[in-house]
Design an enzyme around this catalytic site. Structure first.
Site, PDB file in Angstrom:
ATOM      1  N   SER A  33      19.403  12.244  50.985  1.00  0.00           N
ATOM      2  CA  SER A  33      19.135  11.310  49.901  1.00  0.00           C
ATOM      3  C   SER A  33      20.431  10.563  49.595  1.00  0.00           C
ATOM      4  O   SER A  33      21.138  10.172  50.524  1.00  0.00           O
ATOM      5  CB  SER A  33      18.615  12.085  48.683  1.00  0.00           C
ATOM      6  OG  SER A  33      18.348  11.226  47.600  1.00  0.00           O
ATOM      7  N   TYR A  47      16.979   0.094  47.791  1.00  0.00           N
ATOM      8  CA  TYR A  47      17.535   1.317  48.377  1.00  0.00           C
ATOM      9  C   TYR A  47      17.312   2.538  47.483  1.00  0.00           C
ATOM     10  O   TYR A  47      16.826   3.575  47.941  1.00  0.00           O
ATOM     11  CB  TYR A  47      19.040   1.096  48.599  1.00  0.00           C
ATOM     12  CG  TYR A  47      19.809   2.274  49.113  1.00  0.00           C
ATOM     13  CD1 TYR A  47      19.740   2.641  50.455  1.00  0.00           C
ATOM     14  CD2 TYR A  47      20.631   3.016  48.269  1.00  0.00           C
ATOM     15  CE1 TYR A  47      20.470   3.722  50.937  1.00  0.00           C
ATOM     16  CE2 TYR A  47      21.364   4.096  48.753  1.00  0.00           C
ATOM     17  CZ  TYR A  47      21.272   4.443  50.079  1.00  0.00           C
ATOM     18  OH  TYR A  47      21.995   5.505  50.551  1.00  0.00           O
ATOM     19  N   LYS A  51      15.692   6.585  48.112  1.00  0.00           N
ATOM     20  CA  LYS A  51      16.508   7.791  48.068  1.00  0.00           C
ATOM     21  C   LYS A  51      16.016   8.741  46.981  1.00  0.00           C
ATOM     22  O   LYS A  51      16.057   9.966  47.142  1.00  0.00           O
ATOM     23  CB  LYS A  51      17.988   7.443  47.886  1.00  0.00           C
ATOM     24  CG  LYS A  51      18.563   6.714  49.101  1.00  0.00           C
ATOM     25  CD  LYS A  51      18.348   7.527  50.366  1.00  0.00           C
ATOM     26  CE  LYS A  51      18.956   6.903  51.592  1.00  0.00           C
ATOM     27  NZ  LYS A  51      18.843   7.757  52.781  1.00  0.00           N
TER      28      LYS A  51
END
Length: 145
Positions: A33, A47, A51
């Protein structure tokens, strides 16, 4: 976005299926992650959600796969200095903020952060994460797994 999250999901699904069917049953799945999963960022709207999704995926998989002796953990690396963030890091306030999110208060270096991560399995079947002392990627010990 679909590659980051769906790719992780399908990879975990395939690994879990194999680990459940093998004898002896079990294993360890580690999802990568990011610290961004916890703090977000204005320039990271593409993004950060992926994650955070990987972190949540690993938490849910730990619950679902534990009965099959499959451990699931997520690694959340801090900021790694790359050409993608050179412009941000040139601004002292941004650089100070990014370093402040990391326990060691320094950015990771790609050649150190990736190559120094070694995962080993000991006789008791538990995995340990061993890191070079120069690595600011994360801090880990066998007690985490």
């Amino acid at each position: 976005m679909s590659i980051n999250l769906e790719g992780a999901f399908f990879a975990v699904q395939a690994a879990a299926r194999q680990m459940k069917e093998q004898s002896p049953q079990g294993g360890s799945i580690i999802g990568v992650s990011s610290i961004s999963a916890l703090v977000g960022g204005a320039g990271q709207t593409h993004y950060t959600p992926t994650k955070a999704g990987i972190l949540s995926l690993m938490q849910s998989c730990a619950c679902a796969l534990g009965p099959y002796n499959i451990r699931c953990n997520a690694l959340l690396p801090g900021t790694i200095r790359t050409q993608l963030n050179d412009e941000d890091l040139a601004e002292p306030k941004k650089k100070e903020y990014m370093e402040g999110r990391i326990p060691l208060r320094r950015l990771g270096q790609p050649h150190v952060s990736i190559l120094k991560l070694i995962i080993t399995q000991f006789a008791d079947g538990f995995f340990r994460i061993l890191l070079d002392p120069q690595c600011s990627l994360l801090q880990a010990s066998h007690h985490m797994l």
